[in-house]
Design an enzyme around this catalytic site. Structure first.
Site, PDB file in Angstrom:
ATOM      1  N   ILE A 621       0.804  -1.056   0.109  1.00  0.00           N
ATOM      2  CA  ILE A 621       0.084  -0.042  -0.202  1.00  0.00           C
ATOM      3  C   ILE A 621       0.987   1.395  -0.124  1.00  0.00           C
ATOM      4  CG2 ILE A 621      -2.249  -0.834   1.105  1.00  0.00           C
ATOM      5  CD1 ILE A 621      -0.898   0.192   3.743  1.00  0.00           C
ATOM      6  N   GLY A 622       2.161   1.029   0.119  1.00  0.00           N
ATOM      7  CA  GLY A 622       2.818   2.395   0.195  1.00  0.00           C
ATOM      8  C   GLY A 622       4.393   1.966   0.124  1.00  0.00           C
ATOM      9  N   ALA A 623       5.243   2.829   0.073  1.00  0.00           N
ATOM     10  CA  ALA A 623       6.617   2.781   0.152  1.00  0.00           C
ATOM     11  C   ALA A 623       6.962   3.475   1.165  1.00  0.00           C
ATOM     12  CB  ALA A 623       7.353   3.292  -1.162  1.00  0.00           C
ATOM     13  N   GLU A 625      10.242   4.526   4.044  1.00  0.00           N
ATOM     14  CA  GLU A 625      11.662   4.982   3.991  1.00  0.00           C
ATOM     15  C   GLU A 625      12.405   3.768   3.939  1.00  0.00           C
ATOM     16  OE1 GLU A 625      12.573   7.215   7.375  1.00  0.00           O
ATOM     17  OE2 GLU A 625      14.633   6.754   7.169  1.00  0.00           O
ATOM     18  N   GLU A 628       8.819  -1.586   1.724  1.00  0.00           N
ATOM     19  CA  GLU A 628       7.461  -1.358   1.443  1.00  0.00           C
ATOM     20  C   GLU A 628       6.389  -1.595   2.536  1.00  0.00           C
ATOM     21  OE1 GLU A 628       7.948  -4.862  -1.150  1.00  0.00           O
ATOM     22  OE2 GLU A 628       7.537  -4.099  -2.948  1.00  0.00           O
ATOM     23  N   VAL A 629       5.415  -1.003   2.384  1.00  0.00           N
ATOM     24  CA  VAL A 629       4.525  -1.082   3.191  1.00  0.00           C
ATOM     25  C   VAL A 629       3.375  -1.905   2.959  1.00  0.00           C
ATOM     26  CG1 VAL A 629       2.941   0.162   4.887  1.00  0.00           C
ATOM     27  CG2 VAL A 629       5.067   1.271   4.384  1.00  0.00           C
ATOM     28  N   LYS A 647       5.021  -2.640   8.118  1.00  0.00           N
ATOM     29  CA  LYS A 647       6.182  -1.902   7.511  1.00  0.00           C
ATOM     30  C   LYS A 647       7.291  -2.757   7.409  1.00  0.00           C
ATOM     31  CE  LYS A 647       5.585   2.893   8.409  1.00  0.00           C
ATOM     32  NZ  LYS A 647       6.024   4.127   9.175  1.00  0.00           N
ATOM     33  N   ASP A 740       7.869  16.773  12.514  1.00  0.00           N
ATOM     34  CA  ASP A 740       7.501  16.492  10.979  1.00  0.00           C
ATOM     35  C   ASP A 740       6.059  16.462  10.956  1.00  0.00           C
ATOM     36  OD1 ASP A 740       7.880  16.346   8.317  1.00  0.00           O
ATOM     37  OD2 ASP A 740       8.640  14.124   8.334  1.00  0.00           O
TER      38      ASP A 740
HETATM   39  P1  AMP Z   1       5.421   5.632   5.886  1.00  0.00           P
HETATM   40  O1  AMP Z   1       6.911   5.104   5.784  1.00  0.00           O
HETATM   41  O2  AMP Z   1       4.983   5.767   7.379  1.00  0.00           O
HETATM   42  O3  AMP Z   1       5.672   7.143   5.697  1.00  0.00           O
HETATM   43  O4  AMP Z   1       4.308   4.933   5.098  1.00  0.00           O
HETATM   44  C1  AMP Z   1       4.347   5.052   3.861  1.00  0.00           C
HETATM   45  C2  AMP Z   1       3.211   4.888   3.488  1.00  0.00           C
HETATM   46  O5  AMP Z   1       2.466   3.642   3.527  1.00  0.00           O
HETATM   47  C3  AMP Z   1       2.205   5.907   3.799  1.00  0.00           C
HETATM   48  O6  AMP Z   1       2.069   7.188   2.919  1.00  0.00           O
HETATM   49  C4  AMP Z   1       0.606   5.437   3.737  1.00  0.00           C
HETATM   50  O7  AMP Z   1       0.139   5.564   2.312  1.00  0.00           O
HETATM   51  C5  AMP Z   1       1.121   4.079   4.009  1.00  0.00           C
HETATM   52  N1  AMP Z   1       0.803   3.653   5.253  1.00  0.00           N
HETATM   53  C6  AMP Z   1       1.847   3.684   6.425  1.00  0.00           C
HETATM   54  N2  AMP Z   1       1.039   3.124   7.403  1.00  0.00           N
HETATM   55  C7  AMP Z   1      -0.067   2.823   7.117  1.00  0.00           C
HETATM   56  C8  AMP Z   1      -1.409   2.725   7.975  1.00  0.00           C
HETATM   57  N3  AMP Z   1      -0.991   2.209   9.351  1.00  0.00           N
HETATM   58  N4  AMP Z   1      -2.514   2.316   7.462  1.00  0.00           N
HETATM   59  C9  AMP Z   1      -2.534   2.611   6.022  1.00  0.00           C
HETATM   60  N5  AMP Z   1      -1.605   3.161   5.215  1.00  0.00           N
HETATM   61  C10 AMP Z   1      -0.448   3.086   5.812  1.00  0.00           C
END
Ligand code: AMP
Length: 978
Positions: A621-623, A625, A628-629, A647, A740
């Site tokens: 669902i996301g990337a 730092e 992958e997430v 994460k 941040d």
């Molecule tokens: P982050 O590393 O926390 O910036 O996460 C990267 C991306 O993953 C975020 O911008 C969200 O789109 C997604 N993400 C992170 N944590 C969650 C969560 N608890 N629920 C849904 N999406 C998440």
């Protein structure tokens, strides 16, 4: 010439070298003229002048023959018929072997014009002997018999001819020899059929069998295995026409306990065995077995030796393994509640290679022991261990544990004997000693040397101390209203020298001892120590300290400096490591994981470990730092299944990256608030480290707002802001400074609840995508950061309040980028010149006023999160308060291109203009309504826009304001001065 006489002369002395080939045992003779001697009783026709019987003495025995020699007479037809020859029903094909002599016709000269040199063989079938009744018509001709060689007088050439009489169907038959005018003497007629003799082939017996007839060249014969042999299919063989056995099918093998000797199966000899039906020979009994009797199927194991179920009977019997040796319990360095059991393999494996180990744990409280149960974890497992070690975790301190390691092999289950080794162990988490008196060793205007003692003797190496100090405020009672900062030092010794202090200042100190595993003890009482007034240094130093003391202090200072460099790279001594807004309140304070010498300890302390088998990843669902997430499912036994975000740490990470990655969990794990993203746990004990948090269905707030531009009311937006403010109040109460705060770091769930996230420690300095390098070396998200934090890195809850003001603006502007496409430099310049972002379109005046408060240059004038929450609550309680809309400047509310084309020239097309204000979804509405030129657009009023199908109030306004802006071509970009 009397030919009868001649005949006699002719055939006298015929018997010569007449060799009768002995009968092969595969031929069954039905009739033998020679054997019958004079008792032939063959019938001749006609009675007169036909075949005659002759007699001859050869080597003392009489031989008979039939002869005829009517060569001078015409139309001879003389028959010689055998007796009735009975045959067995299977013998449908018989052989007739004839030995005879034929006289050469030429030897009769001119008298023998009618002379012949052949005769005919006939056969006639019958079911019974018909005696002397003879009818030529009942015979069928079998063959004309011609001699290979004819004989002249004195020269006797015996011909041997064999003919086959086939397809016999009745019980018996007659043969007849028809003479048609030859001079012939028949010495022998033998009638036989062929047999395949009874035989034993491949341990199968086959009966004697009559060879097949012409239409049955191979006769299939079923056999039977010899005694003590068996076969899966019935053995078969074929008997050829020549009486030979060919192609045996289906093999017979000797039974268990028997072996083939010749064509029979014999019992195995004593000391030998045969366990299976096979064509193999019996084998000698294997090692460690008792000697067997005759015909043994197996050899029983000797006492104390066993055969595993899966062991073949041919294998040696094996003994039980001896116990594991040198069982040891080692306490793992990093992990609390974990130990490593290891041992050496047993000395005696009992002759087996399938040794495994199992571990049993008992926990003992006093003398009572009970199984440890499921709580204790084993890695890789507690049973079937192939290696000689296991990691045991989730153990409780101070309890005595007994571990029993058993060596097992494939035969262990066959005996009640256990090969075990046992060890008693306990994890002694030494409670950190209590720090008692803290006293001043030395002071100067800028430094303090302190030392303290502990309540009981502690191992000096194992004990470390956490020292916290801060300046005593002049107005200490009102301190709760301000943000107070502490400096924290982790020390190896019970003394410290602190320099760089302010002269004539009272400092407050408290210290706590840390256990060897990092467990903190209780804090000492807070004590005050003061620095001396300026100018006293030389006097005091000279008076109080000798050269040796100087050296000691220098050493302590060096040690401290080094330590502080290691642990506090981010801030000077005055900065907040953790700040306590209200010392009197029993509030939890955030602990910086970096104050832990070993960050792994912080993770263990603040995050619960999850077993990876309880986590299912579903979709990226996301990337993040670090990797992958994923969205996924967390299913912990006994707990409800939960949707989670996972994460991950990308492969190839360094230990530093792993620690930084997990530090987010160490921070998050300290928080518990409905507006702070909730940490479910971490995976640290497996190769792929993971951080598991609650799942936020609507993802990041900035994206969510952009996707729902104009679709939400001010009330809803303010409700979201209230949630974020409540989360931030909680963080600031815990003395945590986020640094941040931005809409991209707020997550939204399905109920549109907003939660603060992103607690990475390193990202502000290193990986922040919005970050800009500052002169001081850090990377800071300029647009969201308070000026004092940019200028001299003063990050406090007050700087977080500034960022919250920016988040308010982002929310009210549906995810618009703060300061649009101005550069970071332009933003900083504008802020320094007291310009601030203008109110977003349609923003309630009260909300915009709050933003401006957050953006006060003097941080002490900014509202606290507590105030912000109260104000937002008030606004939400009386929604009317949101009705007054702040002044809105269309020239700046939408990005610059909305008032003209990107190059500053007016928009050429309606589409181009709609795209610039991100409203291109209405292109069709405009063209269908016939609005195709910008001139027409400029004529439009609010109702016209609604009439062409723009219904959402936000979109309606955006288009209307843009048209307003287009009309005011004098616009230049400016931000509001406050
Ligand atoms: P982050 O590393 O926390 O910036 O996460 C990267 C991306 O993953 C975020 O911008 C969200 O789109 C997604 N993400 C992170 N944590 C969650 C969560 N608890 N629920 C849904 N999406 C998440």
């Amino acid at each position: 010439m009397d030919y009868r006489r001649i005949k006699r002369i002719l055939f006298v002395n015929v018997f010569i070298n007449c060799i009768f080939i002995s009968l092969q045992n595969k031929e069954e003779v039905l009739l033998d003229m020679v054997e019958s001697g004079g008792e032939l009783g063959w019938l001749t026709w006609p009675d007169e002048d036909g075949w005659e019987i002759g007699q001859q003495a050869v080597n003392g025995s009489l031989l008979y023959n039939y002869f005829i020699c009517n060569v001078e007479a015409r139309e001879q037809d003389n028959w010689l018929r055998t007796t009735f020859i009975q045959r067995p029903p299977t013998a449908t094909r018989v052989f007739v072997e004839m030995r005879f002599v034929v006289r050469d016709c030429n030897s009769f000269g001119a008298d023998s014009l009618t002379c012949k040199e052949t005769f005919n063989l006939h056969a006639s079938e019958a079911d019974a002997d018909i005696g002397t009744s003879f009818r030529k018509g009942q015979f069928r001709k079998v063959a004309t018999i011609a001699p290979d060689e004819v004989s002249s007088i004195g020269d006797m050439r015996i011909n041997v001819e064999t003919r086959v009489v086939e397809n016999l169907a009745r019980k018996g038959f007659y043969l007849a020899f028809q003479d048609i005018g030859a001079c012939v003497a028949v010495y022998s007629v033998k009638v036989y059929y062929k047999m395949c003799p009874a035989t034993v082939k491949s341990l199968a017996g086959f009966p004697e069998t009559v060879a097949g007839g012409e239409n049955q060249a191979l006769r299939e014969v079923a056999g039977a295995c010899v005694e003590n042999a068996e076969s899966e299919e019935q053995p078969r063989i074929y008997c050829t026409m020549d009486g030979e056995w060919v192609v045996p099918v289906g093999q017979c093998q000797c039974r268990r306990g028997y072996e083939a000797v010749g064509s029979a199966c014999q019992e195995c000899k004593p000391g030998f065995f045969k366990a299976i039906v096979s064509s193999e020979a019996c084998e000698p009994c294997p090692k460690n077995t008792q000697p067997s009797g005759p015909g043994a199927l197996s050899c029983p194991c000797q006492e104390g030796f066993f055969r595993a179920l899966e062991d073949p009977l041919t294998a040696a019997c094996s003994g039980l393994p001896s116990p594991p040796r040198n069982l040891m319990a080692t306490t793992a360095q990093i992990a609390v509640g974990k130990l490593q059991l290891s041992w050496s393999p047993p000395l005696d494996t009992g002759g087996r290679t399938d040794i495994t180990y199992s571990v049993v744990c008992e926990r003992c409280d006093g003398s009572a022991c009970q199984p440890c149960g499921e709580k204790v974890r084993y890695e890789p497992s507690s049973t079937d261990l192939k290696g000689a070690s296991v990691a045991v975790s989730e153990l409780e301190p101070h309890l005595n544990y007994t571990f029993t390691v058993e060596a097992r092999s494939g035969v262990s289950c066959l005996s009640s004997h256990r090969a075990t080794s046992t060890i008693n162990t306990a994890l002694h988490y030494t409670d950190p000693p209590k720090v008692t008196g803290m006293h001043l060793v030395d002071n100067s205007p800028t430094s303090l040397s302190l030392s303290w003692s502990v309540s009981r003797r502690a191992k000096p190496i194992a004990t470390r101390y956490e020292l916290m100090y801060r300046k005593k405020e002049k107005d200490e009672e009102r301190r709760s209203e301000k943000v107070t900062t502490y400096t924290v030092l982790v020390l190896e010794k019970n003394s410290v020298h602190i320099s760089d202090l302010t002269p004539s200042t009272v400092y407050l100190f408290k210290v706590q001892a840390l256990g060897p595993e990092g467990h903190p003890g209780s804090h000492s009482v807070e004590q005050e120590f003061s620095t001396l007034p300026e100018g006293n240094t030389a006097v005091i130093l000279g008076a109080v300290l000798g050269g040796a003391a100087m050296l000691f202090i220098v050493a302590v200072v060096l040690l401290l400096r080094k330590r502080r460099r290691n642990t506090h790279t981010r801030q000077g001594p005055e900065d907040a490591y953790f700040s306590s807004p209200e010392q009197l309140k029993p509030l939890k304070t955030y602990v910086d994981p970096h104050t832990y010498e070993d960050p792994n300890m912080a993770v263990l302390k603040f995050a619960s470990e999850i077993h990876p088998s309880h986590i299912t990843k579903q979709k990226v669902i996301g990337a993040g730092e670090f990797g992958e997430v994923f969205r996924g499912i967390l299913k912990i036994p006994g707990r409800k299944e939960a949707a989670v975000a996972i994460k991950t740490l990308k492969p190839g990470y360094t230990e530093k990256q792993r620690q930084d990655f997990l530090s987010e969990a160490s921070i998050m794990g300290q928080f518990s608030h409905p507006n702070i993203i909730h940490l479910e746990g971490v995976v640290t004990k497996f190769k792929h480290a993971m951080i598991i948090t609650e799942y936020m269905e609507n993802g990041a707030l900035d994206r969510y707002l952009k996707d729902h531009d104009g679709e939400m009311s001010s009330f809803q937006l303010v409700g979201m802001l209230r949630g974020i403010a409540a989360g931030m109040k909680y963080l600031s109460d815990m003395s945590y400074v986020h640094r941040d705060l931005a809409a991209r770091n707020i997550l939204v769930n399905s109920n549109l609840e907003c939660k603060v996230s992103d607690f990475g420690l390193s990202r502000v300095l290193e990986d922040e995508p919005e970050g800009t390098y500052t002169t001081s070396g850090g990377k800071i998200p300029i647009r969201w950061t308070a000026p004092e934090a940019i200028a001299y890195r003063k990050f406090t809850s007050a700087s977080d309040v500034w960022s919250f003001g920016i988040v308010m603006w982002e929310v009210m502007a549906f995810g618009e980028r703060p300061y649009w496409d101005m550069s970071n430099h332009e933003v900083m310049k504008a802020i320094n010149e007291a310009f601030r972002l203008p109110a977003p379109m349609d923003c309630p005046s009260a909300v915009y006023q709050l933003m401006l408060q957050c953006w006060q240059q003097d941080r002490s004038k900014r509202p606290r999160f507590q105030d912000i929450v109260s104000l937002l609550d008030k606004l939400l309680k009386s929604p009317d308060s949101l009705k007054t809309i702040a002044d809105f400047d269309p020239r700046v509310s939408i990005r610059l291109p909305s008032t003209s084309g990107s190059d500053g020239s007016p928009f050429r097309t309606v589409t181009e203009w709609l795209e610039s204000i991100k409203m291109s979804q209405y292109s069709d509405n405009f063209s269908m309504a016939g609005i195709v030129s910008m001139e027409q657009v400029l004529q439009m009023k609010s109702e016209d826009i609604r009439n062409i199908g723009v219904r959402l109030p936000g979109h309606l306004k955006r288009i209307a304001y843009s048209i307003l802006g287009l009309k005011d071509q004098t616009s230049t970009l400016s931000v509001f001065a406050v």
